[in-house]
Design a protein around this motif. Structure first.
Motif, PDB file in Angstrom:
ATOM      1  N   ALA A   1       0.843  -1.202   0.000  1.00 20.00           N
ATOM      2  CA  ALA A   1       0.000   0.000   0.000  1.00 20.00           C
ATOM      3  C   ALA A   1       0.876   1.250   0.000  1.00 20.00           C
ATOM      4  N   GLU A   2       0.286   2.344  -0.413  1.00 19.03           N
ATOM      5  CA  GLU A   2       0.945   3.650  -0.331  1.00 19.03           C
ATOM      6  C   GLU A   2       0.709   4.204   1.071  1.00 19.03           C
ATOM      7  N   HIS A   3       1.691   4.910   1.606  1.00 18.00           N
ATOM      8  CA  HIS A   3       1.579   5.428   2.968  1.00 18.00           C
ATOM      9  C   HIS A   3       1.905   6.922   3.006  1.00 18.00           C
ATOM     10  N   SER A   4       1.150   7.620   3.850  1.00 20.15           N
ATOM     11  CA  SER A   4       1.366   9.041   4.125  1.00 20.15           C
ATOM     12  C   SER A   4       1.180   9.229   5.627  1.00 20.15           C
ATOM     13  N   LEU A   5       1.534  10.382   6.120  1.00 20.58           N
ATOM     14  CA  LEU A   5       1.283  10.644   7.539  1.00 20.58           C
ATOM     15  C   LEU A   5      -0.200  10.507   7.850  1.00 20.58           C
ATOM     16  N   GLU A   6      -1.025  10.983   6.940  1.00 18.36           N
ATOM     17  CA  GLU A   6      -2.478  10.901   7.174  1.00 18.36           C
ATOM     18  C   GLU A   6      -2.962   9.453   7.171  1.00 18.36           C
ATOM     19  N   SER A   7      -2.450   8.629   6.266  1.00 25.74           N
ATOM     20  CA  SER A   7      -2.884   7.218   6.257  1.00 25.74           C
ATOM     21  C   SER A   7      -2.406   6.498   7.516  1.00 25.74           C
ATOM     22  N   LEU A   8      -1.214   6.838   8.018  1.00 14.65           N
ATOM     23  CA  LEU A   8      -0.745   6.244   9.280  1.00 14.65           C
ATOM     24  C   LEU A   8      -1.654   6.654  10.429  1.00 14.65           C
ATOM     25  N   ARG A   9      -2.033   7.920  10.467  1.00 14.99           N
ATOM     26  CA  ARG A   9      -2.929   8.396  11.534  1.00 14.99           C
ATOM     27  C   ARG A   9      -4.276   7.686  11.469  1.00 14.99           C
ATOM     28  N   ARG A  10      -4.809   7.533  10.267  1.00 14.45           N
ATOM     29  CA  ARG A  10      -6.091   6.834  10.112  1.00 14.45           C
ATOM     30  C   ARG A  10      -5.986   5.384  10.586  1.00 14.45           C
ATOM     31  N   TYR A  11      -4.891   4.732  10.235  1.00  9.30           N
ATOM     32  CA  TYR A  11      -4.685   3.340  10.645  1.00  9.30           C
ATOM     33  C   TYR A  11      -4.623   3.243  12.172  1.00  9.30           C
ATOM     34  N   ILE A  12      -3.838   4.082  12.794  1.00  7.75           N
ATOM     35  CA  ILE A  12      -3.709   4.078  14.256  1.00  7.75           C
ATOM     36  C   ILE A  12      -5.061   4.346  14.905  1.00  7.75           C
ATOM     37  N   ASP A  13      -5.768   5.360  14.443  1.00  5.73           N
ATOM     38  CA  ASP A  13      -7.081   5.688  15.015  1.00  5.73           C
ATOM     39  C   ASP A  13      -8.066   4.538  14.840  1.00  5.73           C
ATOM     40  N   SER A  14      -8.024   3.872  13.693  1.00  2.00           N
ATOM     41  CA  SER A  14      -8.909   2.736  13.435  1.00  2.00           C
ATOM     42  C   SER A  14      -8.611   1.583  14.402  1.00  2.00           C
ATOM     43  N   CYS A  15      -7.340   1.288  14.607  1.00  2.00           N
ATOM     44  CA  CYS A  15      -6.973   0.223  15.555  1.00  2.00           C
ATOM     45  C   CYS A  15      -7.438   0.571  16.963  1.00  2.00           C
ATOM     46  N   ASN A  16      -7.230   1.810  17.362  1.00  2.00           N
ATOM     47  CA  ASN A  16      -7.597   2.220  18.722  1.00  2.00           C
ATOM     48  C   ASN A  16      -9.108   2.273  18.927  1.00  2.00           C
ATOM     49  N   ALA A  17      -9.857   2.523  17.875  1.00  2.00           N
ATOM     50  CA  ALA A  17     -11.309   2.629  17.994  1.00  2.00           C
ATOM     51  C   ALA A  17     -11.977   1.264  18.110  1.00  2.00           C
ATOM     52  N   GLY A  18     -11.343   0.236  17.586  1.00  9.08           N
ATOM     53  CA  GLY A  18     -11.933  -1.097  17.616  1.00  9.08           C
ATOM     54  C   GLY A  18     -11.698  -1.799  18.934  1.00  9.08           C
ATOM     55  N   SER A  19     -12.436  -2.861  19.151  1.00 10.85           N
ATOM     56  CA  SER A  19     -12.267  -3.643  20.377  1.00 10.85           C
ATOM     57  C   SER A  19     -11.574  -4.967  20.104  1.00 10.85           C
ATOM     58  N   ASP A  20     -11.137  -5.171  18.853  1.00 11.15           N
ATOM     59  CA  ASP A  20     -10.563  -6.469  18.506  1.00 11.15           C
ATOM     60  C   ASP A  20      -9.078  -6.418  18.143  1.00 11.15           C
ATOM     61  N   GLN A  21      -8.403  -5.316  18.460  1.00  9.18           N
ATOM     62  CA  GLN A  21      -6.971  -5.255  18.207  1.00  9.18           C
ATOM     63  C   GLN A  21      -6.301  -4.257  19.136  1.00  9.18           C
ATOM     64  N   LEU A  22      -5.039  -4.529  19.392  1.00 14.56           N
ATOM     65  CA  LEU A  22      -4.240  -3.683  20.270  1.00 14.56           C
ATOM     66  C   LEU A  22      -2.964  -3.341  19.520  1.00 14.56           C
ATOM     67  N   LEU A  23      -2.792  -2.082  19.176  1.00 15.26           N
ATOM     68  CA  LEU A  23      -1.606  -1.608  18.457  1.00 15.26           C
ATOM     69  C   LEU A  23      -0.725  -0.849  19.435  1.00 15.26           C
ATOM     70  N   LEU A  24       0.470  -1.389  19.663  1.00 11.38           N
ATOM     71  CA  LEU A  24       1.394  -0.792  20.625  1.00 11.38           C
ATOM     72  C   LEU A  24       2.642  -0.292  19.923  1.00 11.38           C
ATOM     73  N   GLY A  25       3.101   0.875  20.343  1.00 12.57           N
ATOM     74  CA  GLY A  25       4.391   1.364  19.902  1.00 12.57           C
ATOM     75  C   GLY A  25       5.462   0.778  20.797  1.00 12.57           C
ATOM     76  N   ILE A  26       6.601   0.504  20.199  1.00  6.54           N
ATOM     77  CA  ILE A  26       7.765   0.017  20.941  1.00  6.54           C
ATOM     78  C   ILE A  26       8.693   1.210  21.117  1.00  6.54           C
ATOM     79  N   PHE A  27       8.948   1.569  22.377  1.00  4.84           N
ATOM     80  CA  PHE A  27       9.729   2.767  22.670  1.00  4.84           C
ATOM     81  C   PHE A  27      10.927   2.433  23.552  1.00  4.84           C
TER      82      PHE A  27
END
Length: 183
Positions: A44-70
């Motif tokens: 897929a093509e990626h932009s800052l906006e598409s990354l934000r949408r992906y993160i927001d979509s993961c966080n809005a759902g109840s069936d996935q947990l997206l964690l950053g590694i820091f």
């Protein structure tokens, strides 16, 4: 789904990724051919906006947990995702990305796999975790095995990579196996 408090490993902090984490460095990983070689996100093509949408979509759902590694200093080096989570069958997929190449080969992947495995079994009460890797992605296979997972078999020619076909290595961990490994 979001974590209430970060997961801490010996060397890392895992916390819910937010749209504010969709920075230029993260986007650079998504455009790096070597980093993305074994990830379906490469298609897929990626932009800052598409990354934000992906993160927001993961966080809005109840069936996935997206964690950053820091790193402890706050440096974002990758992500790990648990999901989709199937509550009926009490199982979930695990996928990860160490985006910062200078952190490859340092054992961070197995460290975060172990932490997410523990969270999945202790907190979420899941019974089975699974992942799939391209056969030539030996670093990823090694990370899962080092975290105590089992090689559950091979799917012949499951993936298309470059100009050929590649086998899938199926990896898994059950709650029973995880419990048996704990001291």
């Amino acid at each position: 789904m979001r974590l209430r408090t970060p997961l801490l490993t010996r060397r890392l902090v895992l916390r819910t990724l937010t749209s504010a984490d969709a920075a230029e460095r993260y986007l650079a990983w998504m455009h790096d051919v070597e980093t993305m070689r074994y990830l379906e996100a490469r298609l897929a093509e990626h932009s800052l906006e598409s990354l934000r949408r992906y993160i927001d979509s993961c966080n809005a759902g109840s069936d996935q947990l997206l964690l950053g590694i820091f790193m402890p200093d706050g440096g974002h080096i990758g992500n790990i995702k648990l999901g989709p989570i199937d509550l009926h069958h009490q199982r979930a997929a695990v996928g990860l990305l160490i985006g910062e190449r200078d952190h490859w080969g340092k054992g961070y992947a197995s460290e975060v796999i172990a932490a997410v495995t523990t969270h999945a079994f202790e907190t979420l009460r899941l019974e089975k975790l699974f992942a799939g890797c391209y056969a030539s992605n030996v670093g990823s296979v090694r990370a899962f095995l080092k975290a105590g997972w089992t090689d559950e078999g091979r799917g012949k020619a499951d993936w298309r990579l470059d100009d050929g076909r590649e086998d899938n290595i199926a990896l898994g961990m059950t709650r029973a196996d995880w419990s048996a490994q704990r001291p």
